[in-house]
Each structure stands twice: as C-alpha cells, then as structure tokens.
Design a protein around this motif. Structure first.
Motif, PDB file in Angstrom:
ATOM      1  N   VAL A  94       1.618   4.636 -15.239  1.00 56.22           N
ATOM      2  CA  VAL A  94       1.833   5.688 -14.247  1.00 56.22           C
ATOM      3  C   VAL A  94       3.063   5.291 -13.427  1.00 56.22           C
TER       4      VAL A  94
ATOM      5  N   GLY B  39       6.146   6.460 -10.561  1.00 58.29           N
ATOM      6  CA  GLY B  39       6.729   7.364  -9.559  1.00 58.29           C
ATOM      7  C   GLY B  39       8.062   6.789  -9.111  1.00 58.29           C
TER       8      GLY B  39
ATOM      9  N   SER C  25       9.473  11.184  -6.217  1.00 54.35           N
ATOM     10  CA  SER C  25       8.647  11.932  -7.172  1.00 54.35           C
ATOM     11  C   SER C  25       7.172  11.606  -6.949  1.00 54.35           C
ATOM     12  N   GLU C  26       6.316  12.495  -7.408  1.00 53.68           N
ATOM     13  CA  GLU C  26       4.893  12.166  -7.487  1.00 53.68           C
ATOM     14  C   GLU C  26       4.710  11.250  -8.700  1.00 53.68           C
ATOM     15  N   PRO C  27       3.587  10.517  -8.775  1.00 51.25           N
ATOM     16  CA  PRO C  27       3.404   9.614  -9.928  1.00 51.25           C
ATOM     17  C   PRO C  27       3.031  10.375 -11.202  1.00 51.25           C
TER      18      PRO C  27
ATOM     19  N   ASN D 212       8.260   2.720  -9.036  1.00 55.82           N
ATOM     20  CA  ASN D 212       6.879   2.298  -8.760  1.00 55.82           C
ATOM     21  C   ASN D 212       6.071   2.463 -10.036  1.00 55.82           C
TER      22      ASN D 212
ATOM     23  N   SER E 273       2.247   1.493 -12.164  1.00 50.10           N
ATOM     24  CA  SER E 273       0.910   0.893 -12.259  1.00 50.10           C
ATOM     25  C   SER E 273       0.357   1.245 -13.636  1.00 50.10           C
TER      26      SER E 273
ATOM     27  N   GLY F  65      -3.961   2.962 -10.301  1.00 49.29           N
ATOM     28  CA  GLY F  65      -4.067   1.506 -10.241  1.00 49.29           C
ATOM     29  C   GLY F  65      -3.173   0.936  -9.152  1.00 49.29           C
TER      30      GLY F  65
ATOM     31  N   LYS G  11       0.004  -0.597  -7.688  1.00 48.07           N
ATOM     32  CA  LYS G  11       1.380  -0.444  -8.173  1.00 48.07           C
ATOM     33  C   LYS G  11       2.266  -1.584  -7.714  1.00 48.07           C
TER      34      LYS G  11
ATOM     35  N   LYS H 225       3.904  -6.140  -0.440  1.00 48.16           N
ATOM     36  CA  LYS H 225       4.205  -4.781   0.007  1.00 48.16           C
ATOM     37  C   LYS H 225       4.219  -4.655   1.524  1.00 48.16           C
TER      38      LYS H 225
HETATM   39  P1  ADP Z   1       4.217   3.784  -0.349  1.00 51.27           P
HETATM   40  O1  ADP Z   1       3.032   3.795   0.515  1.00 51.27           O
HETATM   41  O2  ADP Z   1       4.397   2.506  -1.077  1.00 51.27           O
HETATM   42  O3  ADP Z   1       5.460   4.284   0.291  1.00 51.27           O
HETATM   43  P2  ADP Z   1       3.983   6.335  -1.552  1.00 51.27           P
HETATM   44  O4  ADP Z   1       2.657   6.954  -1.735  1.00 51.27           O
HETATM   45  O5  ADP Z   1       4.846   6.830  -0.443  1.00 51.27           O
HETATM   46  O6  ADP Z   1       3.827   4.779  -1.503  1.00 51.27           O
HETATM   47  O7  ADP Z   1       4.776   6.510  -2.907  1.00 51.27           O
HETATM   48  C1  ADP Z   1       6.002   5.920  -3.161  1.00 51.27           C
HETATM   49  C2  ADP Z   1       6.325   6.158  -4.615  1.00 51.27           C
HETATM   50  O8  ADP Z   1       5.416   5.459  -5.431  1.00 51.27           O
HETATM   51  C3  ADP Z   1       6.232   7.605  -5.025  1.00 51.27           C
HETATM   52  O9  ADP Z   1       7.283   7.883  -5.935  1.00 51.27           O
HETATM   53  C4  ADP Z   1       4.893   7.691  -5.722  1.00 51.27           C
HETATM   54  O10 ADP Z   1       4.894   8.672  -6.735  1.00 51.27           O
HETATM   55  C5  ADP Z   1       4.762   6.327  -6.328  1.00 51.27           C
HETATM   56  N1  ADP Z   1       3.385   5.871  -6.467  1.00 51.27           N
HETATM   57  C6  ADP Z   1       2.413   5.889  -5.515  1.00 51.27           C
HETATM   58  N2  ADP Z   1       1.290   5.339  -5.984  1.00 51.27           N
HETATM   59  C7  ADP Z   1       1.549   4.955  -7.261  1.00 51.27           C
HETATM   60  C8  ADP Z   1       0.781   4.296  -8.274  1.00 51.27           C
HETATM   61  N3  ADP Z   1      -0.484   3.895  -8.060  1.00 51.27           N
HETATM   62  N4  ADP Z   1       1.377   4.053  -9.456  1.00 51.27           N
HETATM   63  C9  ADP Z   1       2.642   4.400  -9.668  1.00 51.27           C
HETATM   64  N5  ADP Z   1       3.410   5.015  -8.763  1.00 51.27           N
HETATM   65  C10 ADP Z   1       2.882   5.285  -7.572  1.00 51.27           C
END
Ligand code: ADP
Ligand code: ZN
Ligand code: MG
Length: 484
Positions: A7, A9, A156-158, A197, A199, A209, A211, A264
């Motif tokens: 997955v 993003g 982007s969304e994941p 990002n 996972s 999962g 990430k 993180k």
């Molecule tokens: P953060 O809290 O780390 O800023 P966000 O929810 O704002 O996380 O998302 C940041 C980026 O990570 C976005 O592009 C989102 O699509 C992606 N993302 C969020 N969760 C996951 C995941 N579990 N696996 C892969 N990508 C993710």
C-alpha cells in the motif's frame, strides 16, 4: 505463507515556476551564487512581514482544476515549527487544517485498465534553504537562495498498490504540472521531489499496516527501486516474526538499500498554529472561472485526441503526450506530412534515443533540439516518395542531427538521392550478371539463395542508392529461365 499486498501513498513537492519567491521579491532562479537571492524576509530577520505572491495562488488553482480538486474559498496559512539551520525563521509557512485544495484525483493506467488515485489535498508552502556539508566533515554551509521558493505539496491517498503504479502516477502528475507550465519537473535539480509512504498487509485485508516514509530518491527509477526494496524488507521482517516501526528511512543510492533516519514525527511535534502575519486566503468564483478558461489541453485529453485525430495506437499516443514538448513536436511534424504513424515511429524511436543520450529527458529542452519538426516531416515525406531509402534515412537522420540543415539540402550535397530510374538500375543489373556468371547459373539450377548476393552486388555498383525493391524485380525478371 501469507501473501502480502503493498500500500503506497505519495507526497510530492513541486517547485512553482514563479519568477519571485512566495513572500518576498527575491528571484527563484536555480544555480545562482549562494545567498545571492536573499533579503531580510527570506533570511528570517526579526520584524519583517511577508507579502503573498498572487501568482503562486493562481498556479495552485491551476493544479487544483487539472486534478479535479475542490477549491476552498477560505483557507489559512499555518506555521510549522521546527529547528534546522536551513530554516532561519524557525518555522515554515505552510497550510495545515484548512488547505487550498482537497479531494482530487489522477487516473493512471494499471495493466490496461484505468485506475483512479485519489488526492487527499494540495496545499501551498515555502521551501527551506539548503545545507551543504563539507566532504571532509569539517563544516557545513547554508545557502538560502531556495528559502521562500513556492511549493505545492500534493498528497495522495494510499491508493497505489505497486512500485510500477507509483512510477506511472508520478509521471502523470509531472506531465500535468508541465502542461500547466507551473513546474519544470526537474528531479535532479529538486524541483519535483517525492516522499513515498509504504506499508504492507495480508492480501484481502482492509486495515492499513504500519508505514515507513522513504526520502532521498531523485529519479523515477530510484523511487521504484526504493519502494521495491522496502516492500521486500517489510515482508522479510514480518515473516520472521519481527515488528515494523513507523519511521522515516533514507534511500542510499550507492548501496540500493533504505536506512532508518529517525522515528516518525507527529503533527503535534510541530505546534502548528495560524500565521498571525498573514490574512486568510479568500478566493472568489470569478477568479477561478477565469483561470479555468485559460487552462491548456491536458495530457489525458491530448492522448485521446491523438488516437482519434491521427489514428495512432494508444501506446503511441500515451508516449507522445507524456511530455508536452514532445507532443508539440509531433503535432508540428504531423501537420506538414500526413504519415502520422511513420512520424510517430521516428519520434518514439530515434528522437527518444537522442533525448536519452543527450540527457535532455529531465528538462523541457526539445525546443532546442537540433532537428526541427519541419525537417523530420520533410524527411519522412522523402522516404514515402521513394526519394531516399529507409536505410539511407537512418544515415540522413544522424547527419541532420549534426548539421541542423533541411534533409533535401543534405541529400543534394551528398548526392544521396535514391536511384529509381529503371535505365540505370538495369545497367547495373546487367553489369552484375555479366560479372557473376557462376552465381547466375547456380540460381537457374535452383539455388535461389544466391539472389541476395546478386542484389548486394547491384547495390554496391550503385553505391547503395538503387531502390532495392526495383533491383529485386529487375533481377528476378532477368534470371527467369530462358524460354528455349
Ligand atoms: P502522516 O500522519 O504521517 O502525515 P498522513 O495520513 O498525513 O500521514 O499521510 C501521509 C501520506 O502517507 C499520504 O500520502 C498517505 O496516503 C500515506 N499513508 C498513510 N497511511 C499509510 C499506510 N498505512 N501505508 C501507506 N501509505 C500511507
Ligand atoms: Zn527574499
Ligand atoms: Mg500528514
């Protein structure tokens, strides 16, 4: 064994092509002497006030419209607080809880079907400066030329499921920004950067999962490689019964591995709060409508038009429209000579090869390319009219590359014109037959393979200029067994 799916993003930072910075009048030019393009505002001296560059907002709205985002009529500037030597104010001006754009989408091609990648948001922010570390490790220098250069952050969304899809998403996004003329997309110079990002989760699972966030990739290839490595690393860790950490990892280009950089950080670490020096951003519908009316044709639309208007296969249309300059080049040529498919082949084959060899592919440089589209069209026409052979055209192409002259001129100077007049071909055929009586009788007694040899001899006699099709026809006719 558990099957895992990945997955992904992506967070892209795109530098906007404005002439001046976002909150001051300093130039955004790349490659100038360090700290030349600075002033009290972008150096973060106390007491100065930021003034918003309207062009930045216009560019952001262009991006929002092209990616089908909702545009907030009311958005706000936020301070993101952290300490780093390249950030003299101690905070970055960004947007946080009220970004300018939300809920967009970009379509990509996934194994022949259209796949939608949703955009969570696009917001505006300022870039930081650059730390330059001495190779011996004695000291570090700070260059603030880049501090205050406007950026779009596109999140982007994941929705992305493989490194290949990530690559296609990024190429589509970059093409859109280039078509809009708001970002040059140069990854080596850092004007188009991507944090990935990623996972993994068991196939069929609906929960996300843990990430990791990957940084420090400065080419499409590096991004795909880093993702591939990281997915394998995560699978390996989980299948050994290990645990993953939510962390930021750096891609090491030399060793092709990712390495843990830091655990993180969370939003609350940054103490976001509204910037008291800047008014909220209020946008009226009329301005949005004006910008909408000025949008150029976008890559997706142009791709479809290329298939319908020029009858090109989807594959060609996709490649040709992946860069606006290449698409412009193709169209200029195709308007001059109607054999679109042949022109497309030359562009996708020889043109792309040269772009690669000359490392023009990271920049929009094709306008400075040594073969004008008009000349390419003229060359294809000369092939179609049998003035030159396809083989000769390859040589001619190289010559055009060197000299930048029209093809007809080069052919005339070099006397490369293909010989199509029957008289002189017949003469050469007769000469070849007289000289190689042995092969002639072999042919007549059934060994048809010597025909190739004889064609070769005629070509030699005409210095490669005879039309091979005609040579073949005449030879075969002459070699037919005599009637008696
Ligand atoms: P953060 O809290 O780390 O800023 P966000 O929810 O704002 O996380 O998302 C940041 C980026 O990570 C976005 O592009 C989102 O699509 C992606 N993302 C969020 N969760 C996951 C995941 N579990 N696996 C892969 N990508 C993710
Ligand atoms: Zn400045
Ligand atoms: Mg976030």
């Amino acid at each position: 064994m558990v099957e895992y799916e990945s997955v992904i993003g992506l967070e892209v930072h795109a530098q906007l092509l404005t002439e001046s910075k976002i909150f001051c009048g300093c130039s955004t030019r790349f490659g100038d002497e360090p700290n030349q393009n600075t002033c009290p505002v972008c150096m973060g001296l106390p007491g100065v006030l930021p003034v918003l560059n309207k062009k930045v907002v216009e560019f952001a709205i262009r991006a929002a419209l092209a990616t089908h985002c909702e545009i907030a009529r009311y958005s706000r500037w936020a301070r993101k607080n952290y300490f780093y030597p390249d950030l003299p104010k101690g905070y970055q001006i960004s947007q946080y809880e009220l970004p300018l754009c939300r809920n967009g989408k970009i379509d990509i091609d996934a194994n022949g079907t259209k796949k939608r990648v949703r955009l969570n948001r696009i917001h505006i922010e300022e870039d930081a400066g650059k730390n330059i570390h001495d190779v011996r490790g004695d000291y570090s220098l700070v260059d603030l030329n880049r501090a205050g250069v406007p950026l779009l952050e596109i999140v982007s969304e994941p929705d992305i499921r493989s490194p290949g899809e990530a690559g296609r998403y990024l190429k589509n996004l970059r093409a859109i920004l280039q078509y809009l003329e708001i970002c040059n997309g140069n990854m080596e110079e850092g004007s188009f950067r991507c944090d990935a990002n990623v996972s993994i989760r068991p196939e069929g699972s609906n929960t996300l999962g843990i990430k990791t966030e990957l940084k420090n990739m400065n080419s499409f290839k590096a991004i795909e490689k880093a993702l591939e490595y990281e997915i394998q690393r995560q699978i390996h860790t989980l299948s050994k019964g290990g645990k993953l950490n939510q962390e930021t990892r750096l891609w090491d280009t030399d060793h092709e591995v990712t390495r843990s950089m830091r655990s993180k950080e969370y939003a609350h670490d940054y103490r976001y709060f509204p910037d008291p020096d800047l008014l909220p951003l209020v946008i009226d519908d009329k301005w949005i409508e004006e910008i909408k009316a000025s949008l150029p044709e976008l890559p997706g639309q142009r791709k479809e038009r290329f298939t319908s208007e020029y009858g090109l296969p989807l594959y060609d249309a996709e490649l040709l429209t992946s860069r606006r300059d290449v698409a412009d080049y193709f169209e200029t040529a195709a308007k001059i000579h109607s054999n679109s498919k042949a022109i497309s082949n030359w562009v996708m084959g020889d043109l792309f090869r040269v772009i690669k060899e000359r490392k023009l592919d990271e920049q929009l440089c094709i306008t400075r390319w040594p073969i004008a589209p008009e000349h390419l069209a003229q060359m294809v026409r000369m092939i179609d009219e049998e003035k030159i052979s396809g083989k000769m055209a390859k040589t001619l192409f190289e010559e055009m590359l060197e000299r930048g002259e029209p093809p007809a001129e080069i052919v005339r100077k070099k006397a490369w014109e293909q010989v199509t007049d029957l008289g002189s071909i017949e003469k050469a055929v007769d000469q070849a037959l007289a000289k190689h009586a042995q092969q002639v009788s072999e042919y007549r007694s059934g060994n048809e393979r010597v025909l190739g040899f004889l064609v070769g001899q005629v070509m030699k006699l005409t210095e490669g200029k005879a039309n091979p099709k005609k040579v073949n026809e005449i030879l075969q006719k002459r070699l037919e067994p005599k009637a008696e």
